[in-house]
Design a protein around this motif. Structure first.
Motif, PDB file in Angstrom:
ATOM      1  N   MET A  10       0.869  -1.177   0.000  1.00  0.00           N
ATOM      2  CA  MET A  10       0.000   0.000   0.000  1.00  0.00           C
ATOM      3  C   MET A  10       0.897   1.216   0.000  1.00  0.00           C
ATOM      4  SD  MET A  10      -3.007  -1.189   2.630  1.00  0.00           S
ATOM      5  CE  MET A  10      -4.157  -0.048   1.891  1.00  0.00           C
ATOM      6  N   GLY A  11       0.897   1.968  -1.122  1.00  0.00           N
ATOM      7  CA  GLY A  11       1.826   3.096  -1.231  1.00  0.00           C
ATOM      8  C   GLY A  11       3.247   2.574  -1.268  1.00  0.00           C
ATOM      9  N   ASP A  12       4.097   3.135  -0.388  1.00  0.00           N
ATOM     10  CA  ASP A  12       5.493   2.713  -0.303  1.00  0.00           C
ATOM     11  C   ASP A  12       5.725   1.763   0.852  1.00  0.00           C
ATOM     12  OD1 ASP A  12       6.492   6.026  -1.246  1.00  0.00           O
ATOM     13  OD2 ASP A  12       6.188   4.246  -2.495  1.00  0.00           O
ATOM     14  N   ILE A  13       4.627   1.323   1.551  1.00  0.00           N
ATOM     15  CA  ILE A  13       4.783   0.512   2.753  1.00  0.00           C
ATOM     16  C   ILE A  13       4.237  -0.882   2.505  1.00  0.00           C
ATOM     17  CG2 ILE A  13       4.139   0.296   5.177  1.00  0.00           C
ATOM     18  CD1 ILE A  13       3.869   3.299   5.282  1.00  0.00           C
ATOM     19  N   GLU A  14       5.012  -1.881   2.872  1.00  0.00           N
ATOM     20  CA  GLU A  14       4.565  -3.262   2.769  1.00  0.00           C
ATOM     21  C   GLU A  14       3.901  -3.678   4.068  1.00  0.00           C
ATOM     22  OE1 GLU A  14       7.731  -5.197  -0.383  1.00  0.00           O
ATOM     23  OE2 GLU A  14       7.856  -5.691   1.727  1.00  0.00           O
ATOM     24  N   SER A  15       2.656  -4.113   3.976  1.00  0.00           N
ATOM     25  CA  SER A  15       1.928  -4.542   5.167  1.00  0.00           C
ATOM     26  C   SER A  15       1.917  -6.064   5.203  1.00  0.00           C
ATOM     27  CB  SER A  15       0.496  -4.003   5.120  1.00  0.00           C
ATOM     28  OG  SER A  15      -0.244  -4.468   6.212  1.00  0.00           O
ATOM     29  N   ALA A 103      12.501   2.846  16.737  1.00  0.00           N
ATOM     30  CA  ALA A 103      11.894   2.699  15.423  1.00  0.00           C
ATOM     31  C   ALA A 103      12.732   3.367  14.335  1.00  0.00           C
ATOM     32  CB  ALA A 103      10.478   3.271  15.446  1.00  0.00           C
ATOM     33  N   LEU A 104      13.479   4.425  14.706  1.00  0.00           N
ATOM     34  CA  LEU A 104      14.294   5.089  13.690  1.00  0.00           C
ATOM     35  C   LEU A 104      15.444   4.227  13.215  1.00  0.00           C
ATOM     36  CD1 LEU A 104      14.458   8.766  15.005  1.00  0.00           C
ATOM     37  CD2 LEU A 104      13.146   7.879  13.081  1.00  0.00           C
ATOM     38  N   ASP A 105      15.826   3.226  14.022  1.00  0.00           N
ATOM     39  CA  ASP A 105      16.908   2.318  13.640  1.00  0.00           C
ATOM     40  C   ASP A 105      16.398   1.047  12.986  1.00  0.00           C
ATOM     41  OD1 ASP A 105      18.743   4.082  14.667  1.00  0.00           O
ATOM     42  OD2 ASP A 105      18.841   3.109  16.636  1.00  0.00           O
ATOM     43  N   ASP A 106      15.087   0.904  12.844  1.00  0.00           N
ATOM     44  CA  ASP A 106      14.488  -0.313  12.299  1.00  0.00           C
ATOM     45  C   ASP A 106      14.008  -0.016  10.888  1.00  0.00           C
ATOM     46  OD1 ASP A 106      12.723  -2.498  11.647  1.00  0.00           O
ATOM     47  OD2 ASP A 106      12.620  -2.960  13.792  1.00  0.00           O
ATOM     48  N   PRO A 107      14.588  -0.682   9.863  1.00  0.00           N
ATOM     49  CA  PRO A 107      14.224  -0.373   8.475  1.00  0.00           C
ATOM     50  C   PRO A 107      12.742  -0.585   8.184  1.00  0.00           C
ATOM     51  CG  PRO A 107      15.537  -2.394   8.620  1.00  0.00           C
ATOM     52  CD  PRO A 107      15.600  -1.737   9.943  1.00  0.00           C
ATOM     53  N   LEU A 114       3.800   7.212  11.484  1.00  0.00           N
ATOM     54  CA  LEU A 114       3.544   7.261  12.924  1.00  0.00           C
ATOM     55  C   LEU A 114       4.837   7.455  13.705  1.00  0.00           C
ATOM     56  CD1 LEU A 114       0.918   4.398  13.305  1.00  0.00           C
ATOM     57  CD2 LEU A 114       0.539   6.830  12.929  1.00  0.00           C
ATOM     58  N   VAL A 115       5.983   7.277  13.035  1.00  0.00           N
ATOM     59  CA  VAL A 115       7.288   7.534  13.645  1.00  0.00           C
ATOM     60  C   VAL A 115       7.739   8.958  13.353  1.00  0.00           C
ATOM     61  CG1 VAL A 115       9.722   6.861  13.679  1.00  0.00           C
ATOM     62  CG2 VAL A 115       7.931   5.109  13.519  1.00  0.00           C
ATOM     63  N   LEU A 116       7.558   9.368  12.097  1.00  0.00           N
ATOM     64  CA  LEU A 116       7.991  10.699  11.687  1.00  0.00           C
ATOM     65  C   LEU A 116       6.989  11.773  12.081  1.00  0.00           C
ATOM     66  CD1 LEU A 116       9.399   9.823   8.152  1.00  0.00           C
ATOM     67  CD2 LEU A 116      10.600   9.920  10.331  1.00  0.00           C
TER      68      LEU A 116
END
Length: 734
Positions: A10-15, A103-107, A114-116
């Motif tokens: 979905m978009g650029d994110i793999e669910s 979360a910033l260190d987890d690809p 929700l992190v940014l």
């Protein structure tokens, strides 16, 4: 262990999507918890988890087809989010707790909105909600806006317990839903239910008794069919049960229909157990029937009690902990109730830990808690905030009463502590603050008490002090001074001065003591008495100490070209000894500057020796094995014992200037100086006297075999350039 997945993009994110997705969604629908009103039990659990783990956000998240729905939440305003940005969509692929320290260190999540963006997730821990069939319908998850270094086994076990409690409640909701959908299917479902399900007539005669009821109560279905259900009801509520049957038979309704209630049940052996009951009734023609779902909640009660204790009680003293204290004081302030806070900090407790070890220290803390409770029986709360810090909350703001209680506590806690093989005297300092006079918020009120406590300790310990507004003004000024100290180090405002050390036998310069100075941009050159105490307590002390060591060694290396046996003495900060890194720092500095180890002498204060712990001793032994000298500064002014001279690898004693000043006129000072010289020689140590200002003092030291000295008689502390010039003049004179 993970589970097989496929990915929906979905978009650029793999669910990630589990392979058993259809079964999982069907199971979730069967619980009938999506888009339904929240339940108090779920709200209570997320609030408990927030206090227990100290996180701002806790969610009970249900992962649906294209969204995650929050059945209960604390710290988050939204009710649901898209599944494609959900952390929980990843967590349901696991059996155990999924932990994301940052979360910033987890690809997987570094680019997640929700992190940014809000809620700015950095730390996440989620335990799947697993149905009895092994399907994962959601999670209980913890979220923090700050990263966390770890999430230990105990914390994972506690989160797993909370997830189990949530699933217990979900199972009850599922059974209630099934019963509401089709009463006709009730007995078929009941026959295979893990909960005891009992059906009876309106008069209480049992008509159905499932296998789970057999296991729970100890009676077979044959034994109970036709018998009165009062057989498994304890006498404590049997009369109320028959009143309910009478109400039902007269055309009324059971009072507890549609609600879950907690009552006790009766085992076959006569023992009682806590039970959760869901009751229903229905009519078929003229016949009234009653259905009951019964669950033994003994294990759940045990888990809830354990979690409550973890969240609210200090495990050592069993006093309320910091979280419970915050809840209590917040409730008082929200109600605008006048209260008084007594903040206590033990005096001398560190010595118990350092001398006898932490297990003995724990015994002392338990005894302190017992004495506090005995002295403050009318207090609203007595709590342990952590370490050796306690707090007492009193009703009202009568200062005379508060001071009387504080005085009683000082006396009670000062009584000797009879420990195995030892008797210790431990005091207490107390700060007093009142609401609303000294603070409108909980943190402001505790801060006022802390300032009063600091002042009590500064005036001699073993005292109590009530807050005054001037204390806060001083604290603000001190914080400003601390900021100046940080800037001084960053702006290279610190300088090294050096004071000559001579051999009393021939007057030859043999070394120097390195002394720190601060060239303040407005106040000029400041001596250590103006800033060293504050600096030593700040985090930058270790860095300043290493700079001092490096600068002094670099200068000493140059001076050894003129005086080959020149030795430099460098004072240490307490923080440099605290973490065991000093030998490595010293070795690196010596290598970088080229100064031999025997040309360096580190000066130790008495509080370092009084720590008397194995780690400090090992570190000092390592330094001596390197060849570095260790000088015991200001010897004779404190409580150092002869055993310490034997135990610690000290190479030189420094006689404090206080004894040298009147050594000619005061027989007691003369005796002390002679004794220190004798001790040093007896232990194979060198001895140096500080504060020598007259020829008579020097002659006394020579006559008594004190071979080294320093003081204004030989030269005042001076900058590096002036000291270098002085060495050149001495060399020319020789």
């Amino acid at each position: 262990m993970g589970h097989s997945t496929r990915c929906a993009v979905m978009g650029d994110i793999e669910s990630p999507v589990p392979l058993d997705e259809a079964m999982r969604l069907s199971a979730l629908a069967g619980y009938n918890v999506l888009d339904t009103p929240t339940e108090p039990e779920f709200e209570r659990l997320v609030q408990l988890a927030s206090r227990l783990f100290g996180v701002p956000i806790v969610l009970i998240s249900l992962v649906a087809l294209d969204r995650q729905v929050f059945k209960a939440r604390v710290g988050l305003d939204v009710c649901e989010t898209h599944r494609d940005v959900s952390f929980c969509a990843h967590a349901i692929l696991r059996d155990d707790v999924m932990v994301v320290p940052d979360a910033l260190d987890d690809p997987r999540f570094a680019a997640n909105p929700l992190v940014l963006g809000s809620p700015f997730i950095r730390f996440y821990a989620g335990k799947p909600l697993i149905t009895p069939e092994g399907l994962r319908i959601g999670t209980v998850c913890l979220i923090d806006t700050q990263p966390r270094a770890g999430f230990g086994e105990d914390e994972q076990r506690n989160l797993t317990d909370i997830a189990a409690l949530v699933m217990d409640r979900m199972e009850l909701s599922r059974l209630d839903y099934v019963r509401a959908v089709s009463q006709a299917r009730f007995e078929n479902i009941a026959a295979t239910s893990p909960d005891a399900i009992i059906c009876s007539t309106g008069s209480g005669g049992i008509t159905f008794w499932n296998a789970a009821a057999e296991r729970l109560f100890g009676y077979t279905a044959e034994e109970m069919t036709g018998q009165s259900s009062s057989r498994v009801i304890p006498g404590s509520w049997r009369a109320a049960y028959f009143d309910e049957l009478e109400r039902l038979n007269q055309g009324g309704e059971l009072r507890f229909v549609g609600r879950t209630i907690v009552r006790s049940g009766l085992h076959r052996d006569g023992s009682e157990f806590p039970a959760e009951l869901s009751l229903s009734s229905w009519r078929e023609g003229r016949t009234t029937s009653i259905g009951a779902i019964v669950r033994d909640i003994t294990a759940r009660r045990r888990n809830e009690d354990r979690l409550y204790r973890l969240a609210s009680l200090d495990t050592l003293t069993e006093l309320p902990n910091r979280a419970a204290w915050r809840a209590c004081i917040s409730a008082q302030l929200d109600a605008q109730t006048p209260v008084t806070v007594l903040l206590l900090d033990l005096d001398g407790f560190k010595e118990v830990n350092d001398t006898l070890g932490h297990p003995t220290g724990d015994i002392v803390l338990k005894e302190v808690a017992a004495r506090l409770l005995a002295e403050c029986s009318d207090a609203l709360m007595v709590a342990r905030l952590g370490g050796d810090e306690f707090v007492v909350l009193l009703a009202g703001t009568e200062m005379r009463t508060a001071k009387a209680i504080a005085g009683g506590l000082v006396q009670a806690l000062a009584q000797p502590y009879d420990l195995p093989g030892h008797i210790f005297d431990i005091g207490v300092s107390i700060g007093i603050a009142t609401y609303p006079d000294h603070g409108q918020r909980a943190d402001e009120l505790l801060g006022a008490a802390d300032l009063a406590l600091y002042r009590a300790k500064a005036t001699g310990k073993g005292r109590y002090m009530a807050f005054e507004p001037a204390f806060r003004e001083v604290a603000v000024a001190r914080r400003g001074f601390e900021r100046e100290l940080r800037q001084a180090f960053e702006n290279d405002e610190f300088e090294m001065f050096y004071q000559t050390q001579v051999d009393t036998r021939d007057g030859r310069v043999c070394g120097a003591e390195a002394l720190l100075r601060w060239r303040h941009p407005q106040r000029g050159l400041l001596t250590p008495v103006s800033f060293l105490e504050v600096l030593s307590q700040k985090p930058i002390a270790t860095a300043v100490g290493e700079w001092t060591l490096r600068t002094a060694c670099l200068h000493a290396k140059a001076w050894r070209t003129r005086i080959p046996d020149f030795r430099i003495g460098v004072n240490l900060f307490e923080s440099q000894l605290r973490f065991g890194q000093l030998p490595g720092v010293v070795e690196r500095v010596l290598q970088d500057t080229g100064l031999p180890a025997e040309a360096l002498e580190l000066e130790l204060l008495e509080n370092t020796m009084m720590r008397n712990d194995s780690a400090t001793l090992k570190m000092l032994q390592t330094l001596r094995e390197m060849g570095v000298g260790l000088a015991f500064d200001d010897y004779g002014t404190g409580f150092a014992s002869l055993s310490m001279l034997k135990r610690f690898p000290v190479s030189r004693l420094k006689i404090d200037r206080a004894f040298i000043r009147d050594v000619i006129s005061d027989p007691e000072d003369a005796a002390i100086v002679k004794a220190v010289i004798y001790l040093g020689h007896s232990f194979g140590m060198e001895v140096i006297a500080e504060g020598v200002e007259t020829r008579a003092q020097l002659d006394f030291l020579r006559a008594n075999q004190c071979h080294h000295a320093q003081g204004y008689f030989f030269g005042r502390p001076m900058p590096e350039a002036a000291f270098s010039s002085e060495l050149e003049r001495n060399a020319a004179a020789l």
